[in-house]
Every structure is written in C-alpha cells, then in structure tokens.
Design a protein around this motif. Structure first.
Motif, PDB file in Angstrom:
ATOM      1  N   THR A   1       0.732  -1.221  -0.123  1.00 25.52           N
ATOM      2  CA  THR A   1      -0.071   0.012   0.203  1.00 25.52           C
ATOM      3  C   THR A   1       0.766   1.258   0.021  1.00 25.52           C
ATOM      4  OG1 THR A   1      -0.010   0.049   2.587  1.00 25.52           O
ATOM      5  CG2 THR A   1      -2.048  -1.206   1.462  1.00 25.52           C
ATOM      6  N   ALA A   2       0.093   2.467  -0.344  1.00 27.29           N
ATOM      7  CA  ALA A   2       0.907   3.792  -0.659  1.00 27.29           C
ATOM      8  C   ALA A   2       1.582   4.097   0.695  1.00 27.29           C
ATOM      9  CB  ALA A   2       0.069   4.770  -1.217  1.00 27.29           C
ATOM     10  N   SER A   3       1.035   3.917   1.867  1.00 26.92           N
ATOM     11  CA  SER A   3       1.084   4.216   3.254  1.00 26.92           C
ATOM     12  C   SER A   3       2.452   3.310   3.686  1.00 26.92           C
ATOM     13  CB  SER A   3       0.077   4.235   4.186  1.00 26.92           C
ATOM     14  OG  SER A   3      -0.370   2.900   4.373  1.00 26.92           O
ATOM     15  N   ALA A   4       2.415   2.181   3.376  1.00 31.78           N
ATOM     16  CA  ALA A   4       3.361   1.154   3.876  1.00 31.78           C
ATOM     17  C   ALA A   4       4.776   1.301   2.930  1.00 31.78           C
ATOM     18  CB  ALA A   4       2.978  -0.154   3.626  1.00 31.78           C
ATOM     19  N   ILE A   5       4.447   1.707   1.641  1.00 32.30           N
ATOM     20  CA  ILE A   5       5.811   1.945   0.886  1.00 32.30           C
ATOM     21  C   ILE A   5       6.300   3.291   1.244  1.00 32.30           C
ATOM     22  CG2 ILE A   5       6.554   2.994  -1.632  1.00 32.30           C
ATOM     23  CD1 ILE A   5       3.986   1.058  -2.833  1.00 32.30           C
ATOM     24  N   ALA A   6       5.480   4.425   1.686  1.00 31.97           N
ATOM     25  CA  ALA A   6       6.087   5.670   2.169  1.00 31.97           C
ATOM     26  C   ALA A   6       7.109   5.225   3.219  1.00 31.97           C
ATOM     27  CB  ALA A   6       4.999   6.665   2.308  1.00 31.97           C
ATOM     28  N   ALA A   7       6.530   4.499   4.288  1.00 32.36           N
ATOM     29  CA  ALA A   7       7.198   4.118   5.522  1.00 32.36           C
ATOM     30  C   ALA A   7       8.601   3.391   5.383  1.00 32.36           C
ATOM     31  CB  ALA A   7       6.257   3.473   6.534  1.00 32.36           C
ATOM     32  N   TYR A   8       8.486   2.372   4.407  1.00 28.89           N
ATOM     33  CA  TYR A   8       9.337   1.593   3.799  1.00 28.89           C
ATOM     34  C   TYR A   8      10.560   2.572   3.202  1.00 28.89           C
ATOM     35  CZ  TYR A   8      12.065  -1.899   1.185  1.00 28.89           C
ATOM     36  OH  TYR A   8      13.047  -2.453   0.424  1.00 28.89           O
ATOM     37  N   LEU A   9      10.253   3.352   2.585  1.00 32.64           N
ATOM     38  CA  LEU A   9      11.477   4.471   1.551  1.00 32.64           C
ATOM     39  C   LEU A   9      11.764   5.207   2.764  1.00 32.64           C
ATOM     40  CD1 LEU A   9       9.684   4.837  -1.691  1.00 32.64           C
ATOM     41  CD2 LEU A   9      11.538   3.225  -1.156  1.00 32.64           C
ATOM     42  N   SER A  10      11.021   5.808   3.834  1.00 36.58           N
ATOM     43  CA  SER A  10      11.379   6.734   4.552  1.00 36.58           C
ATOM     44  C   SER A  10      12.657   6.117   5.581  1.00 36.58           C
ATOM     45  CB  SER A  10      10.391   7.211   5.388  1.00 36.58           C
ATOM     46  OG  SER A  10       9.402   8.060   4.615  1.00 36.58           O
ATOM     47  N   SER A  11      12.624   4.727   5.535  1.00 41.64           N
ATOM     48  CA  SER A  11      13.431   4.267   6.541  1.00 41.64           C
ATOM     49  C   SER A  11      15.196   4.332   6.160  1.00 41.64           C
ATOM     50  CB  SER A  11      13.150   2.682   6.729  1.00 41.64           C
ATOM     51  OG  SER A  11      13.448   2.023   5.572  1.00 41.64           O
ATOM     52  N   GLY A  12      15.462   4.546   4.850  1.00 41.50           N
ATOM     53  CA  GLY A  12      16.516   4.857   4.354  1.00 41.50           C
ATOM     54  C   GLY A  12      17.139   3.484   3.811  1.00 41.50           C
ATOM     55  N   VAL A  13      16.219   2.463   3.547  1.00 46.18           N
ATOM     56  CA  VAL A  13      16.569   1.606   3.133  1.00 46.18           C
ATOM     57  C   VAL A  13      17.353   1.545   1.379  1.00 46.18           C
ATOM     58  CG1 VAL A  13      14.435   0.830   1.960  1.00 46.18           C
ATOM     59  CG2 VAL A  13      16.029  -0.894   2.412  1.00 46.18           C
ATOM     60  N   ILE A  14      16.644   2.431   0.957  1.00 48.16           N
ATOM     61  CA  ILE A  14      17.465   2.848  -0.420  1.00 48.16           C
ATOM     62  C   ILE A  14      18.130   4.005  -0.380  1.00 48.16           C
ATOM     63  CG2 ILE A  14      16.957   3.637  -2.995  1.00 48.16           C
ATOM     64  CD1 ILE A  14      14.535   1.751  -2.773  1.00 48.16           C
TER      65      ILE A  14
END
Length: 747
Positions: free
Chosen positions: A89-102
């Motif tokens: 989901t968009a919210s989960a993707i935002a949280a994932y990308l915000s973690s600095g994984v990329i």
C-alpha cells in the motif's frame, strides 16, 4: 515458524519459515555479508544469523533456516535463504522508503514519490525508473541513482537463486554481485568461469561442469584462461611456486583441459597482453615464466624495496667491540666469534639474515641485538609467522612478540582471498628495527606486505634455518635472499656445549651434513624403535601416545606429544594414523557426540587443525574479548557438538570459535600432521613413523625439519633404511621464483 499461539515453542534442529521485521542489526561484515540480526514477529524477538548483504532496520523479511541453540547467545535461526517482502500500500511504501533502505531516498523524497505514483511506486522504480524524474526535485541523474540502488538490493537475490541451482552457497552470490553488480547474472551466464576469479573463489572443476552443462566450447578462450589461472593458483598454494615455466604450464593445461596445444599458446599470448590477467616474463637467458599478477608484483616490489634499503647509509658503530664486552659482563655470558659478528652486523647493516641450526645460539644472539638496540633508544618489534612461534620467541627473549599478521593489523573486513592489512605504505609501522623469526616459513606475499609497511629507513633482521623446508606459500624468501648475495648473511655453525649433550641437536646437524644419525643410543633424547610392518608401526605409535610417554614423562597426549608424518597418504600417513590415534586417545562413548565428515568422524574431545585461512570466523576469549580469523595450522579441541543445530564449539588455545558442520571441510584431525604443517612449531615430544619403501617425500630437509620440531624427546618408529634413504636423498625442493634474478643474482 508458527506465531499463532500465545507461546512459541522452538524445536532446536527443526526447519522454520520466519516472517518479521528487522529490529536491530547486531553485526554485519560488509565483505562477506555475514550478519547477526534480530527480527520481530507478532509474538517474539528472534536472533537470525546468515549471509544478508545490505540489510536495513525496518525491512520485512521471510527467512527459512534451521533453529539452533548457541551456548552464549541462546536460540538462533541459521538462515539458509531469505527474501524481502515489499510493502503493497502507498502508506506502507512511504514508511518503507522513509527508513533509508534505499540510499539517497529520505522521508521527503519518499513522500513525493508516493504522492506521484501511489501503490505503483516500487513498480515504477523497478520497471520504468525514468519516470521518477517527473517528480519535482528529482533529476534524471537522481532517478538513475535510485533505480540502481533498488536493483542492487534485489538483484543479489536473483543471483543467489541462479547459483543455488548448482548448489553454490549464498556467500558466493554476494561476492559475484559485488564484483559485477546488476549485470552479474548476465555475465556469469555468458562466462561461468568468471566465478573462478579470486574475489569470488568457486572451484574450477565445479564451474567447468556448469560450463559444460550450458554447452560452452571446450577450447574457448574463457575456459583455457580459467584453466591456466587454476593451475598457477594451485601450484602457488600447494607447491609453493611463484610462477611456472611457460612450456610446463602449457603442458599441464593441455592434460587438464584435454585440448590441443595451439589454442593454449594463443590464450597465453592474449592473456599476457591484457593488463591485470597473466604476466609473461622472459629472462636474459631466453627462459620464460608465467605469473599471476600478485606474485609478479610481489617479487618486483620485494627486490626493489630491498635494493633501496641496501642503498641507505650504513651506520658506523663506534666502540662496537667495547659495547659487546660490556654486555657480556652485564649478562654474565661470553659470545662466540660468529655471534659477535652477527650482533655487530645487525647494528650496522640495513638488512641482515641470521641463520643456523639448533643449538647454535640464534636466540641468545637475538636477545643481545635487542638489548643493544634498546640501549640506543630504538623501538624494536619482534614477530613470527605463527602464534606458537611468536609465543616461543617471547618466552625465550622476555620481549613481546606478535604474529606477522597481528603486527601488520589484519583488516578483518577484507575477503580471505584478498587479504588486506591496516599497516601499509600509507600507514607504516612505527619501528626502527623489525626482527622476524622462523623466516623460512614466510612466503613472498606476506613478505611483500611486511616490506610495504616498513619505512625504507627501518632495519630488518631475518632469523631462520635455511636447511628447513621452505614456506608452505609461494616462493622461497629466505633461501633466495641468501642465494642472491645482496644482503648481509651470518651463519652460526658452532654447537654450544649444553646443546651438544642433546642427541636431537647432534643428530640434526649430522642429518643436514649428509651423515646418518645415531640410532643405537638408549639413554638420551633421541630414540629409534624398529618395527617392520605398517600394523606394528601404527600400534607402537598409538601405544607411545596413549600409554608409554604419559606414564614415563607425564606428557599430555593432546598438547605435549605430536605425531609427524612425511605424507598424508599411505599405510603410515596422517589419514591412517589419525584414525588409529583417534580410536586410542578419544574413542566413541555414549557421552560424546560425533558426526561424520566425508570419510572421517569428528567427535567431542578430538584434536583438530584448521587447514586454510578463514578471516570470517568469529572467536571469543574468556575475558570477553572477541575478534575474527582462524588461520591455517591453528590447532584446537572440539569442546561441544550440537547435532540439532549442526554446529560445534572449538577451543584454539585461549579462543573459542563456533563452526557449522558445513565449515568442517576446513578441519582435519590433528593427532598426526604432516611435517610441512608442523613448520614454525615445537613440541615437547615428537614421534616420527617411517616405513621402508619408495616415497617422493623421503628426503633430507624433511627429515631434518621433523627432528628439529622436538624440544625434549624424539622417537622414530619403523625402518633404519627409511632414515638412511632420507639422509641420502638430498633433493632440493625446487621452487619456481625469479627473486634472485630480480635482485641481480641470476641470468
């Protein structure tokens, strides 16, 4: 792993599928990918160990592996495979990308991307990354950077799956990805032999089968080049050759690959023209040699550095004889003529080799040199190739000695095939003088690293016995330096009175002089026990270890007694002797766990040896200090075997390391070891079984090396004729090197 109940029961040894988020990364080796992390599920926090490149806190993983129990760290999941779960989901993707994984994507850019592409954000990054530049503040360059980072994160898994099809472990996939990046799978599909590169290190024979399965031509350049490198590397690691004559290399390659001579010669010409592949060197005499680049560079650097050091101003030592006289009075000792010469030479020459057999006073001479150098305010370092040799040097001189690896400060982030040291030309060692003992064991690559870490004004004193076997690794450093005539050499040859009372010492000198040792004396420290058959030799050796020597001398069968053999194979080789000695010294019992490794059984309480350098093994000392690296020749005891977790604990002196059963291929039983493996070590009692018969390993320097490993007692069991045959066979272990030539001492 079932997380539906209120309480989770973990069965050690069972295989589980664990899904959860990475809570904490406890340890991560950037080079190998080995990682210890903690994952959270709905019910618990679980420790997971395995190879995870580029793992970030907050990622969701599905890990499959075997549950184990570590004596210190408790329950763990040993990961066999894993996959990243992507948020949907968009919210989960935002949280994932915000973690600095990329890398390069933080909370602000993450929000912009999700606002633009919603639930399809990750699909856009993967499939159509050029669209990312549609987002305000993201340039085309930035879009490409994000896409490459995303590919890096998920591309490794693709390579893992590809190599897993051929039963190649995940660690090789990590190295392959580091070497080739997003093009990794395409590169190794087109040329599987790239997996043989040292940075990756898959065995040539295994890769050759993959290539044949995929229909690659048997006479292709890629196959022939990989075969040439394999032969050179095998001869470097196993036979000590720094290079090979061109015609010999071509002949061996022809037999190995079963191809015609012409394509091999063509591949040799092509490879030698490509920088960083193979080096073809022709001498003035017209003889030519082929090198791996690292060996060629080592020989060139060693010769250039030593010649530079030799050009430095030699010191004028005023009142040298008076200084020595004063030291003699102070120490209550009288140095022999050659000892005095060695001490004065060491104080005035930039490079000196001190050589001599047992009982000739090398240690006393070293101690005097250290005392005089310190009186002059010099900072002196002592080192040796092995931990045991360094400890012996410390015990005899009263001065701390380190292994050469420890002196140079191994960079444990480096890969085992490409070891690096923190001490180098940019970060040199802070010493005025460096003394290296047991220099016959030092190979060219280690000597090259040592010289690179030394200032050219630093004095170098090399101590060793030129009549012993050369180093296990490439080259013949000590012998080549002596033969070159370019460095100062002092050879101590007088046996001192106390040492002359030892039959070990006098027989060793007899052997090296081509004389037969005395085998008929029964009241000294050198004994000969005649046995005519292999069965009797085995039984006598086992009885000496298990009963007679412990009863008569109170020697520990495990630590004080060492059986040495000329060879691994044969009726009285290490393989057969280890089987017999294991049965005598550590037989099976209901209270001892064991497991089968190939044709051998490893059991709790067994004496084992590490047979190759492994810089990724974690160890811990009782005081809580930890580190990495167990080295070729390290001997330990198996303290615990945990069959459910397929692991064991091994104690190496004061360090304890955990091994998986898969790592056991790096171990051998060590009740009996080869003479080559004993170099640099001494043992209170040595037993040398020798059976009459022809063997290419029966030669003088090997017998001499075996005898000089014994400190208090040496027993030869077997045939007098075998002893005499070894003395008579004065073959020199030929090492193909050009160090003498580069130093200006050859044609």
């Amino acid at each position: 792993m079932d997380t539906s109940g209120e309480e989770i029961l973990v069965e050690v040894g069972a295989r589980y599928r664990l899904e959860g988020a990475v809570e904490r990364v406890v340890f991560h080796n950037e080079e190998s990918g080995y990682t210890v992390l903690e994952m959270t599920t709905d019910q618990e926090l679980m420790t997971v160990v395995g190879e995870f490149p580029d793992i970030a806190v907050g990622e969701t993983l599905v890990v499959t592996g075997i549950c184990s129990s570590h004596p210190k760290y408790g329950t763990q999941l040993k990961a066999e495979s894993y996959e990243r779960l992507l948020p949907a989901t968009a919210s989960a993707i935002a949280a994932y990308l915000s973690s600095g994984v990329i890398k390069g994507v933080g909370p602000v850019i993450a929000r912009k991307l999700v606002d633009a592409f919603g639930d399809d954000t990750l699909l856009v990054i993967e499939k159509t990354p050029q669209r990312l530049s549609e987002v305000p503040g993201i340039s085309q360059g930035k879009a490409q950077q994000i896409a490459q980072e995303y590919q890096r994160l998920f591309g490794i898994r693709t390579v893992m799956l590809f190599l897993a099809h051929y039963n190649i472990p995940a660690s090789y996939a990590i190295r392959t990805w580091k070497r080739f990046g997003p093009q990794a799978q395409e590169a190794i599909t087109q040329n599987p032999y790239l997996l043989c590169e040292e940075e990756i290190g898959v065995d040539f024979q295994k890769v050759d089968l993959i290539a044949m399965e995929n229909g690659l031509p048997t006479d292709s350049y890629d196959r022939i080049f990989a075969g040439l490198v394999h032969i050179l590397r095998h001869n470097m690691n196993n036979n000590g050759h720094a290079c090979l004559p061109t015609h010999k290399l071509a002949e061996v390659c022809q037999r190995l690959l079963e191809v015609e001579k012409e394509p091999i010669e063509q591949a040799l010409r092509e490879a030698s023209e490509l920088e960083g592949t193979l080096v073809w060197m022709e001498r003035r005499s017209g003889e030519s040699f082929v090198y791996l680049p690292e060996c060629f560079e080592a020989e060139r650097y060693i010769s250039n550095k030593l010649l530079l050091m030799e050009q430095t101003q030699r010191e004028e030592l005023e009142n040298g004889q008076l200084l020595l006289d004063h030291l003699e009075t102070e120490q209550g000792i009288q140095y022999a003529r050659l000892q005095r010469k060695a001490i004065l030479t060491a104080l005035t020459e930039p490079v000196m080799v001190l050589t001599g057999g047992p009982g000739t006073g090398k240690t006393t001479t070293i101690y005097a040199i250290i005392q005089l150098l310190r009186e002059r305010g010099e900072k002196v370092a002592l080192a040796a190739p092995t931990g045991r040799a360094a400890k012996r040097m410390s015990d005899l001189t009263g001065v701390e000695a380190k292994t050469i690896h420890r002196l140079l400060e191994v960079d444990y982030g480096s890969s085992a095939g490409n070891i690096r040291f923190k001490r180098n030309a940019q970060n040199p060692l802070p010493y005025h003088t460096i003394i290296i003992d047991e220099c016959s064991m030092v190979d060219e690559l280690l000597f090259d690293s040592l010289l690179r870490a030394m200032r050219h004004t630093c004095r170098l004193i090399l101590v060793g016995d030129q009549d012993q076997l050369p180093a296990v690794g490439a080259g013949n450093v000590l012998g080549d330096l002596i033969d070159s005539g370019r460095v100062a050499v002092v050879h101590l040859d007088e046996i001192f009175r106390q040492a002359a009372q030892s039959l070990i010492v006098t027989n060793a000198h007899a052997i090296v002089s081509g004389e037969y040792p005395r085998l008929d004396i029964r009241n000294n420290d050198f004994f000969f026990l005649r046995d005519s058959s292999s069965a009797k030799i085995l039984n006598t050796t086992a009885d000496l270890c298990a009963r007679r020597l412990p009863a008569s001398y109170q020697f520990s069968p495990m630590w004080d007694i060492q059986v040495l053999c000329p060879t691994r194979v044969g009726a009285v080789g290490t393989a057969e002797l280890n089987r017999v000695l294991q049965e005598a010294l550590n037989p099976p019992s209901p209270g001892k766990k064991e497991f089968t490794m190939g044709t051998s059984v490893l059991r709790e309480g067994d004496k084992v040896m590490q047979i190759r350098n492994n810089y990724d093994i974690l160890w811990e000392r009782p005081n809580g200090e930890d580190g990495m690296g167990i080295f070729n020749g390290d001997i330990g005891v198996i303290e615990m075997i945990n069959k459910p977790s397929s692991s064991m604990l091994i104690r190496f002196d004061d360090r304890t390391a955990e091994y998986s059963f898969d790592m056991a291929k790096e171990l051998e039983l060590a009740y009996a070891i080869t003479v080559h493996k004993s170099q640099g070590n001494e043992y209170d009692a040595v037993i040398l079984p020798l059976m009459e018969g022809r063997s290419r390993m029966y030669y003088r320097s090997l017998l001499y090396t075996a005898v000089t490993r014994a400190k208090k007692l040496l027993i030869i069991v077997g045939s007098e004729r075998a002893v005499y045959q070894m003395v008579d066979n004065h073959k020199k272990t030929r090492r193909y090197t050009n160090l003498v030539y580069f130093l200006g001492g050859g044609q």
